[in-house]
Design an enzyme around this catalytic site. Structure first.
Site, PDB file in Angstrom:
ATOM      1  N   ASP A  12       0.777  -1.229  -0.078  1.00 35.11           N
ATOM      2  CA  ASP A  12      -0.083   0.105   0.043  1.00 35.11           C
ATOM      3  C   ASP A  12       0.809   1.191   0.024  1.00 35.11           C
ATOM      4  OD1 ASP A  12      -2.490   1.331  -0.087  1.00 35.11           O
ATOM      5  OD2 ASP A  12      -2.643   1.367   2.183  1.00 35.11           O
ATOM      6  N   ASN A  14       1.522   3.587  -2.779  1.00 31.17           N
ATOM      7  CA  ASN A  14       1.607   3.885  -3.982  1.00 31.17           C
ATOM      8  C   ASN A  14       1.162   5.255  -4.536  1.00 31.17           C
ATOM      9  OD1 ASN A  14       2.706   1.408  -4.575  1.00 31.17           O
ATOM     10  ND2 ASN A  14       1.204   0.779  -6.160  1.00 31.17           N
ATOM     11  N   HIS A  29       2.214   3.414  -9.109  1.00 34.75           N
ATOM     12  CA  HIS A  29       1.849   2.186  -9.513  1.00 34.75           C
ATOM     13  C   HIS A  29       2.809   1.501 -10.375  1.00 34.75           C
ATOM     14  CE1 HIS A  29      -2.029   2.750  -7.653  1.00 34.75           C
ATOM     15  NE2 HIS A  29      -2.459   3.284  -8.447  1.00 34.75           N
ATOM     16  N   LEU A 123      10.605 -20.177  -5.406  1.00 29.33           N
ATOM     17  CA  LEU A 123       9.594 -19.299  -4.701  1.00 29.33           C
ATOM     18  C   LEU A 123       8.120 -19.384  -5.473  1.00 29.33           C
ATOM     19  CD1 LEU A 123       9.257 -16.891  -2.736  1.00 29.33           C
ATOM     20  CD2 LEU A 123       9.428 -15.517  -4.628  1.00 29.33           C
TER      21      LEU A 123
HETATM   22  C1  IPE Z   1      -5.421  -2.521  -0.165  1.00 27.92           C
HETATM   23  O1  IPE Z   1      -4.971  -1.063  -0.176  1.00 27.92           O
HETATM   24  C2  IPE Z   1      -5.501  -3.054  -1.451  1.00 27.92           C
HETATM   25  C3  IPE Z   1      -4.056  -3.432  -1.944  1.00 27.92           C
HETATM   26  C4  IPE Z   1      -3.037  -2.845  -1.428  1.00 27.92           C
HETATM   27  C5  IPE Z   1      -4.168  -3.994  -3.445  1.00 27.92           C
HETATM   28  P1  IPE Z   1      -6.023  -0.096  -0.213  1.00 27.92           P
HETATM   29  O2  IPE Z   1      -5.519   1.228  -0.531  1.00 27.92           O
HETATM   30  O3  IPE Z   1      -7.183  -0.490  -1.258  1.00 27.92           O
HETATM   31  O4  IPE Z   1      -6.908  -0.230   1.152  1.00 27.92           O
HETATM   32  P2  IPE Z   1      -7.598   0.915   1.930  1.00 27.92           P
HETATM   33  O5  IPE Z   1      -8.567   1.520   0.970  1.00 27.92           O
HETATM   34  O6  IPE Z   1      -6.986   1.687   2.516  1.00 27.92           O
HETATM   35  O7  IPE Z   1      -8.386   0.127   3.093  1.00 27.92           O
HETATM   36  C1  IPE Z   2      -1.543   0.434  -3.406  1.00 25.79           C
HETATM   37  O1  IPE Z   2      -1.515   1.701  -3.384  1.00 25.79           O
HETATM   38  C2  IPE Z   2      -1.999  -0.204  -4.645  1.00 25.79           C
HETATM   39  C3  IPE Z   2      -3.277  -0.547  -5.032  1.00 25.79           C
HETATM   40  C4  IPE Z   2      -4.244  -0.559  -3.949  1.00 25.79           C
HETATM   41  C5  IPE Z   2      -3.691  -0.945  -6.157  1.00 25.79           C
HETATM   42  P1  IPE Z   2      -2.678   2.957  -3.390  1.00 25.79           P
HETATM   43  O2  IPE Z   2      -2.871   3.053  -4.748  1.00 25.79           O
HETATM   44  O3  IPE Z   2      -3.733   2.226  -2.314  1.00 25.79           O
HETATM   45  O4  IPE Z   2      -1.962   3.949  -2.656  1.00 25.79           O
HETATM   46  P2  IPE Z   2      -2.490   5.019  -1.619  1.00 25.79           P
HETATM   47  O5  IPE Z   2      -2.843   4.129  -0.139  1.00 25.79           O
HETATM   48  O6  IPE Z   2      -3.607   5.772  -2.059  1.00 25.79           O
HETATM   49  O7  IPE Z   2      -1.104   5.881  -1.365  1.00 25.79           O
HETATM   50 MG    MG Z   3      -4.149   2.464  -0.365  1.00 18.90          MG
END
Ligand code: IPE
Ligand code: IPE
Ligand code: MG
Length: 232
Positions: A12, A14, A29, A123
């Site tokens: 999480d 990105n 991403h 792996l």
């Molecule tokens: C969880 O992250 C899903 C992934 C990393 C793929 P999210 O950014 O979607 O989660 P929330 O919205 O903060 O719970």
């Molecule tokens: C995780 O990063 C990737 C996905 C959920 C696809 P985010 O896109 O949730 O990035 P933040 O949490 O908004 O910074």
């Molecule tokens: Mg996120």
């Protein structure tokens, strides 16, 4: 304690990483894919048996259409581009999640890559895409209901019918990006996992961060509801 044999990661942060640098969320991403590539390599070198990563949740469809479309295309492109190298590095790839809801251009890449790596024995990399812990439990319940009498159903049977069948328990769950929640990831599999949260955004997560998580894990006292040998 030994290294954990199964590590799961909620990748999480990105978007926040990108915004912090004045970039687009989509750049975050792209950078996230690079981090994943390097962490897979590190995990393989450390003899980790299994790594399960969260790439797209069943809730992520709620994002703006343009971001969802970007994520789907990035995923298909990555599978295609990285497939051969992963196969050569002896990685076994499985995609977990509701794949029947995914567009054909992704499904083709998934089947291709799973096929390409099926005979490897290094792996095990499970990529959770269109994955939700609750949908996994529902899908498993439906499968069991079709195959067995209710009296036969027990935890072992459940474990051998979930998306990742008969993999070792998740011993260490890492979440980057500062949030302290599961966001519907591996609800069944993480019942007794050690949880590790870091403020670092996924695109800046490095080998040292993984090593730190593992060293913290090794210091944990895993009791599984019992008591320590020297508690009396
Ligand atoms: C969880 O992250 C899903 C992934 C990393 C793929 P999210 O950014 O979607 O989660 P929330 O919205 O903060 O719970
Ligand atoms: C995780 O990063 C990737 C996905 C959920 C696809 P985010 O896109 O949730 O990035 P933040 O949490 O908004 O910074
Ligand atoms: Mg996120």
């Amino acid at each position: 304690m030994k290294n954990p044999s199964h590590i799961a990661i909620i990748m999480d942060g990105n978007g926040r990483w990108a915004r912090k640098k004045g970039l687009q969320r989509t750049d975050g991403h792209k950078q996230g894919v690079k981090t994943l590539k390097s962490i897979v390599k590190v995990a393989a070198e450390m003899d980790i048996y299994c790594l399960t990563v969260y790439a797209f949740s069943t809730e992520n469809w709620r994002r703006p259409e343009s971001e969802v479309e970007f994520l789907l295309k990035l995923f298909a492109r990555t599978l295609k581009k990285e497939g051969h190298e992963l196969a050569e590095n002896n990685v076994v790839i499985k995609i977990i999640g509701r794949r029947n809801e995914l567009p054909k251009f992704i499904l083709d890449e998934i089947l291709n890559l799973e096929d390409l790596t099926a005979n490897n024995d290094g792996l095990q990399l499970n990529i959770a895409f269109n994955y939700g812990g609750r949908s996994e439990i529902i899908d498993t319940a439906k499968k069991l209901f079709e195959k067995y009498d209710p009296q036969q159903i027990n935890e072992d049977l459940f474990c051998s019918n979930i998306y990742i069948d008969n993999y070792p328990e998740v011993e260490l769950l890492i979440r980057t990006g500062g949030e302290k929640r599961l966001s519907n990831f591996l609800l069944w599999e993480c019942a007794y996992s050690e949880l590790y949260f870091t403020e670092k955004y996924w695109p800046e997560f490095k080998k040292e961060d993984l090593e730190m998580a593992i060293s913290e894990y090794k210091k944990r006292n895993r009791r599984f509801g019992g008591i320590d040998d020297n508690a009396y």
